[in-house]
Design a protein around this motif. Structure first.
Motif, short mmCIF file in Angstrom:
data_model
loop_
_atom_site.label_atom_id
_atom_site.label_comp_id
_atom_site.label_asym_id
_atom_site.label_seq_id
_atom_site.Cartn_x
_atom_site.Cartn_y
_atom_site.Cartn_z
N LYS A 39 28.02 -10.99 -13.05
CA LYS A 39 26.97 -10.29 -13.80
C LYS A 39 27.53 -9.15 -14.61
CE LYS A 39 23.20 -8.36 -12.09
NZ LYS A 39 22.19 -7.88 -11.14
N PRO A 42 26.65 -2.32 -16.53
CA PRO A 42 26.89 -1.29 -17.56
C PRO A 42 27.94 -0.28 -17.07
CG PRO A 42 24.55 -1.54 -17.12
CD PRO A 42 25.26 -2.35 -16.10
N GLU A 70 18.71 -12.81 -15.59
CA GLU A 70 19.67 -11.72 -15.49
C GLU A 70 20.75 -11.87 -16.56
OE1 GLU A 70 19.65 -9.08 -13.39
OE2 GLU A 70 17.70 -9.73 -12.62
N ASN A 71 21.56 -10.83 -16.67
CA ASN A 71 22.56 -10.83 -17.72
C ASN A 71 23.92 -11.36 -17.21
OD1 ASN A 71 23.85 -10.38 -20.11
ND2 ASN A 71 23.62 -8.16 -20.10
N PRO A 73 26.87 -12.71 -19.07
CA PRO A 73 27.39 -12.97 -20.43
C PRO A 73 28.31 -14.18 -20.53
CG PRO A 73 27.53 -10.64 -19.89
CD PRO A 73 27.17 -11.34 -18.63
N GLU A 442 31.91 -7.34 -21.12
CA GLU A 442 31.33 -6.74 -22.33
C GLU A 442 31.59 -7.64 -23.54
OE1 GLU A 442 32.13 -2.03 -22.09
OE2 GLU A 442 33.73 -3.31 -21.43
N ASP A 455 25.55 -8.49 -28.93
CA ASP A 455 25.83 -7.28 -28.15
C ASP A 455 25.99 -7.63 -26.66
OD1 ASP A 455 23.33 -7.55 -27.01
OD2 ASP A 455 22.41 -5.90 -28.12
N ASP A 456 26.14 -6.59 -25.84
CA ASP A 456 26.42 -6.81 -24.41
C ASP A 456 25.27 -7.51 -23.70
OD1 ASP A 456 28.86 -5.58 -24.69
OD2 ASP A 456 28.16 -3.61 -24.02
N TYR A 457 24.10 -7.49 -24.30
CA TYR A 457 22.92 -8.08 -23.66
C TYR A 457 22.54 -9.43 -24.27
CZ TYR A 457 22.91 -3.60 -21.47
OH TYR A 457 23.33 -2.51 -20.74
N HIS A 459 21.95 -10.05 -27.49
CA HIS A 459 21.17 -9.98 -28.73
C HIS A 459 22.10 -10.12 -29.93
CE1 HIS A 459 18.88 -7.19 -25.92
NE2 HIS A 459 18.22 -8.33 -25.95
#
Ligand code: P53
Length: 484
Positions: A39, A42, A70-71, A73, A442, A455-457, A459
């Motif tokens: 996951k 931050p 959840e994030n 990436p 990241e 981006d990190d999320y 988007h």
């Protein structure tokens, strides 16, 4: 004009890995891999431990229950799975001679332990290799780049179990047979030494399941060494003229002072890093490591035939990643700090990246000379680069002069090492297109010549934009390292 010359067939290019690039983590029949479970945390919430680790069964179950809301990436990567044609066209525009990528093991064997491969996964890489061939770009393919099928972790505790050797060899033989006319250059395990820092990422081990951590890690590594040597054997048999290498996260260590105590500590840390290439290039365990095992009550269980296979099938070349150097002290009060590999002690002569990695082009020359002196086999730098925050200007351009400066100095150091007599066959910069960071997940830690709008999320439009460094690198390749 630079006063050095790169060999005529020098392999210039860029490097990536499936888990940080492809996305489509549950498409095409792919199974879960270890990195699909990591996951995003931050920066403000990160502790001192590497964030990429999963340590226990319970932790894994919790992560499995979270779902895609959840994030995660690495599950989405930068969608190379659907955009590989556009991306490869950009690599071709830069003039790449070689493209380093990995095959995601669970795309081919979703559970890792089945006998029949997943045809959809095999077909995907056929398309990627055909696309590279269209532009005359040689693929350099890593068999295992932190992509251990999750099922092997759950069922066997990863490489801690000797049976995983057979699964890996079967996977390797499957892809060698399938791609024998398309892929000549191979690597076995990415940064095989990473298990010393993260047993989960390097060896698929949940550490709470074992009693003696170091014992389990070195036993798992023994299995990986044997699996790697067997892959070397299979590669040579199946693909005549192929070349297969090992891959080390090279950690050059300097003594903090000329106090012999510091020099001895630095030497010992260096030996611990070179242990891996000692086994994979020379074909046997070095005595310094056997003595370390004895002192630390570690017993490696070897089967009859293991030593022979290691000795008879060393790698053809040694590849490594190079980002920074370390400083060691023999003073017990200055023990090395934990966390994303950066040693606790700062080198006052070097500058540091935004992530605390100490930038050291001369260290690359030192490392190349040292590795070549020790092993006398061809060397290949398969990762190097600067992770940095990039800013998109109002006109849409990205002026990444800091990245150009970093790469220029490292390429100069490579040229100097070649002049010193080192046999260096290629250079692939890490993350030639922006991708997800291995260490921190990241997106904002960018290495690429090509900017990816995300981006990190997660988007962003995923639009690709060449940065200033794109045009610079194109000229470096076209001039074979003369125009820097
Ligand atoms: P990231 C740590 C230190 C040196 C190399 O790393 C490392 C790591 C792991 O974080 O890994 C290699 O993305 C690895 C790549 C990775 C790259 O270095 O953390 O082989 O997968 O992306 C850079 O900045």
């Amino acid at each position: 004009m630079a006063n050095f010359k790169f060999p005529k067939n020098f392999l210039w290019g860029g490097a990536t890995a499936a888990n940080q690039l492809e996305g489509a983590y549950n498409e095409g029949g792919k199974g879960l891999s270890i990195f699909d479970m990591v996951k995003f945390v931050p920066k403000e919430e990160r502790g001192n431990d590497p964030e990429m680790d999963v340590r226990s069964e319970k932790e894994l179950e919790e992560l499995l229950s979270l779902g895609d809301g959840e994030n995660f990436p690495k599950r989405r990567g930068i969608d190379f799975y659907h955009r590989y044609q556009e991306d490869i066209a950009l690599f071709a525009e830069m003039g790449f001679k070689v493209f380093r990528m990995s095959i995601s093991w669970p795309r081919i064997f979703p559970n890792g332990d089945e006998l029949t491969p997943n045809e959809e996964g095999l077909a995907f890489y056929d398309k990627v290799f055909d696309e590279l061939q269209k532009y005359g770009i040689e693929p350099l393919v890593t068999l295992s780049h932190y992509e251990i099928p999750l099922n092997l972790v759950q069922k066997y505790n990863g490489w801690a179990d000797r049976r995983v050797i057979e699964f890996f060899v079967h996977y390797a033989e499957t892809v060698f047979n399938r791609y024998k006319d398309k892929v000549k250059y191979w690597l076995t395990f990415n940064e095989i030494n990473i298990s010393q820092f993260s047993p989960y990422i390097g060896s698929g081990i949940l550490i709470d399941r074992v009693e003696h951590k170091e014992q389990a890690v070195y036993q798992a590594l023994h299995h990986q060494f044997v699996a790697s040597a067997r892959a070397v054997k299979a590669c040579h048999e199946i693909i005549p003229g192929s070349q297969i290498g090992c891959m080390l996260a090279r950690m050059e260590v300097y003594p903090e002072t000329c106090n012999p105590r510091d020099v001895l500590t630095a030497l010992e840390e260096d030996q611990k890093n070179l242990f891996f290439t000692d086994v994979q290039v020379r074909g046997y365990y070095p005595s310094h490591m056997l003595s370390y095992f004895e002192k630390n009550n570690i017993q490696i269980k070897m089967f009859p035939g293991d030593e022979e296979i290691l000795l008879q099938h060393p790698v053809d070349f040694l590849s490594f990643s190079y980002y920074m150097t370390m400083v060691a002290s023999g003073d017990p009060a200055k023990l090395k700090q934990k966390g994303n590999f950066s040693s606790g002690i700062l080198n006052p002569y070097l500058e540091t990246s935004d992530w605390g990695w100490q930038i050291d082009p001369t260290g690359l020359r030192i490392t190349l000379k040292k590795l070549y002196d020790r092993y006398e086999v061809p060397l290949f730098i398969v990762e190097n680069g600067l992770g940095a925050y990039d800013k998109v200007e109002e006109d849409g351009s990205i002026q990444d002069d800091y990245r150009i400066d970093y790469l220029r100095e490292h390429i100069k150091a490579m040229g100097d090492a070649i002049q010193d007599g080192v046999d260096l066959i290629g250079y692939t910069t890490w993350g030639c297109i922006d991708l997800i960071s291995a260490g921190t997940s990241e997106m904002s830690k960018r290495y690429g010549f090509i900017y990816v709008d995300q981006d990190d999320y997660g988007h962003g439009t995923l639009k690709r934009t060449p940065k200033k460094s794109f045009h610079w690198y194109k000229d470096v390749i076209a001039s074979n390292g003369v125009n820097l």
